[in-house]
Scaffold this active site. Sequence first.
Site, PDB file in Angstrom:
ATOM      1  N   VAL A  29       0.828  -1.201   0.000  1.00  0.00           N
ATOM      2  CA  VAL A  29       0.000   0.000   0.000  1.00  0.00           C
ATOM      3  C   VAL A  29       0.869   1.261   0.000  1.00  0.00           C
ATOM      4  O   VAL A  29       0.577   2.231  -0.707  1.00  0.00           O
ATOM      5  CB  VAL A  29      -0.950  -0.007   1.220  1.00  0.00           C
ATOM      6  CG1 VAL A  29      -1.614   1.351   1.404  1.00  0.00           C
ATOM      7  CG2 VAL A  29      -2.009  -1.095   1.056  1.00  0.00           C
ATOM      8  N   GLU A  30       1.946   1.237   0.777  1.00  0.00           N
ATOM      9  CA  GLU A  30       2.770   2.435   0.922  1.00  0.00           C
ATOM     10  C   GLU A  30       3.606   2.738  -0.319  1.00  0.00           C
ATOM     11  O   GLU A  30       3.677   3.896  -0.749  1.00  0.00           O
ATOM     12  CB  GLU A  30       3.690   2.284   2.137  1.00  0.00           C
ATOM     13  CG  GLU A  30       2.965   2.307   3.479  1.00  0.00           C
ATOM     14  CD  GLU A  30       2.437   3.686   3.832  1.00  0.00           C
ATOM     15  OE1 GLU A  30       2.870   4.674   3.205  1.00  0.00           O
ATOM     16  OE2 GLU A  30       1.591   3.772   4.745  1.00  0.00           O
ATOM     17  N   THR A  31       4.247   1.715  -0.882  1.00  0.00           N
ATOM     18  CA  THR A  31       5.228   1.987  -1.946  1.00  0.00           C
ATOM     19  C   THR A  31       5.168   1.000  -3.107  1.00  0.00           C
ATOM     20  O   THR A  31       6.107   0.946  -3.908  1.00  0.00           O
ATOM     21  CB  THR A  31       6.661   1.963  -1.370  1.00  0.00           C
ATOM     22  OG1 THR A  31       6.952   0.638  -0.878  1.00  0.00           O
ATOM     23  CG2 THR A  31       6.831   2.964  -0.246  1.00  0.00           C
TER      24      THR A  31
END
Length: 377
Positions: free
Chosen positions: A167-169
Site C-alpha cells: 500500500v505504501e510503496t
Amino acid sequence: MIRRAAIASAPAVIAALLLAACATQVPPPSPQPQASVPPSQPVAPALLPPVPQPPERPVAPPSVTDPAIPQPQREAAFVEYAASTYGVPPETIRATLAQAVYQQKIIDAMTRPAEAVRPWRDYRPIFLNDARINGGRQFYLDNRVALDRVAAETGVPAEYIVAIIGVETSYGKITGNYRVLDALYTLAFSYPKRAPFFAGELAQLFGLVKAEPQLDPLTLKGSYAGAMGMGQFMPSSYRLWAKDGDGDGRRDLLTHTPDVFASIANYFVLHGWQRGAPVVARAQRAPSAADFVPEGDPKSLEPNNPLALLAQRGYTPMAGEPTAEGATVISLDGDAGREYWLGYRNFYVISRYNRSPMYSLAVHQLAQAIRAGVPSQ
C-alpha cells in the site's frame, strides 16, 4: 326484689353492648392496586480501557510554529530547539536549513489526500487490484524466509507486513521523489494547521541523521509528507522504532528488507498488536439502529466498545465472522451501498500507521488476498 332484678338483667346489658360494638367496628381497608413498575432497562456494559500506546512523539514549541511570528525568527527558534533537544551542533542545522527549498506542490498535495476525497468504493480499487495482489504474492515468495522469521518472532503475520509495503510503496517501487528536507521544511513553516507536528519531525530528522550517519539529509527522498523508505517511516518513527533486522549495526529502511520487515513488525507490536487476534468483522446493522458515533472523539477508532454494548446499539457481527472483546464500528460507502464493519484491536493498530479507516481496511483486505494466493509450507 329490685337488687335481684338488676343482677339478673346484667348479662343482657353486656350482650347488648357487645352486639353494639360489633355493629360499629370499622372494616379493614381493602387492598389498594399496586403502581405498575416499568421493566428495568439493561445496564450498558462499561467501555474497555484504551489500547496502550508508546509515548506521544514530541512536537515543536509555539516559538517555532506560531504563524504570527516572522519566519526568520521561527527558523532561529527551530535551530535552538533542535540543537538542544537532539544534541546536534547549531551550525550544522543552520547550514542544512539554508539548503531547504519551499515546495508549493507539497502544500497542494497535503490538502487533498485520497482518504479525504474518495469514498471507499473508489479508494479500494487503488490497492485491491490484480497488479497489487499478484505483486504482493510474488514479493512474499521472494522474501519468505525473512518474512516468516519476523512473523514467528513478533506475532505479526507476514502478509500484513507485505501489505503495508504494498500500500505504501507498491513493494518498494514508489518511495517518493520529494527531498525529505524540503517536505518537512515546507510543512513546518508554511502549513500552520499541522506545523507543530511537522516542525517536530524536521527536528527528529536531525536526530535521526545523528543516530544513523549513513543517511544524508540533503539527498534523502520520500513522500510529500516526509515519509521515507519501503515502509514510509516518518523521521520520528524511524528514529524511535526502527529495528536492525540482521545485526549489521545500522537501520536502513530505504532498501534493506531485513530492517524494513523487522521495523514494520516492531511498529505494530509497540502499538498493541495481539498475536492471533482478528482484525475486522463484517457487521450487520439493525433497521432501528442509530448511526454509530464513538463517545468523546467522533473520529476515534479506539476498540473500546464491548460487543454486548454494540449489540444494544444495533450492530452485530455477521454469522461466521470472527469476534474479539472490543471493537468500534466502521461505516463506508461500498459498491453495493453502505457497509458496516467491526474494527477490533488489531485494526486499531494498523490505523496507527495511517489514521484513515479506509487505509486500515485496504491493508487488511490486501493482506488476506496475498495470503490466499501463497501456498502453505
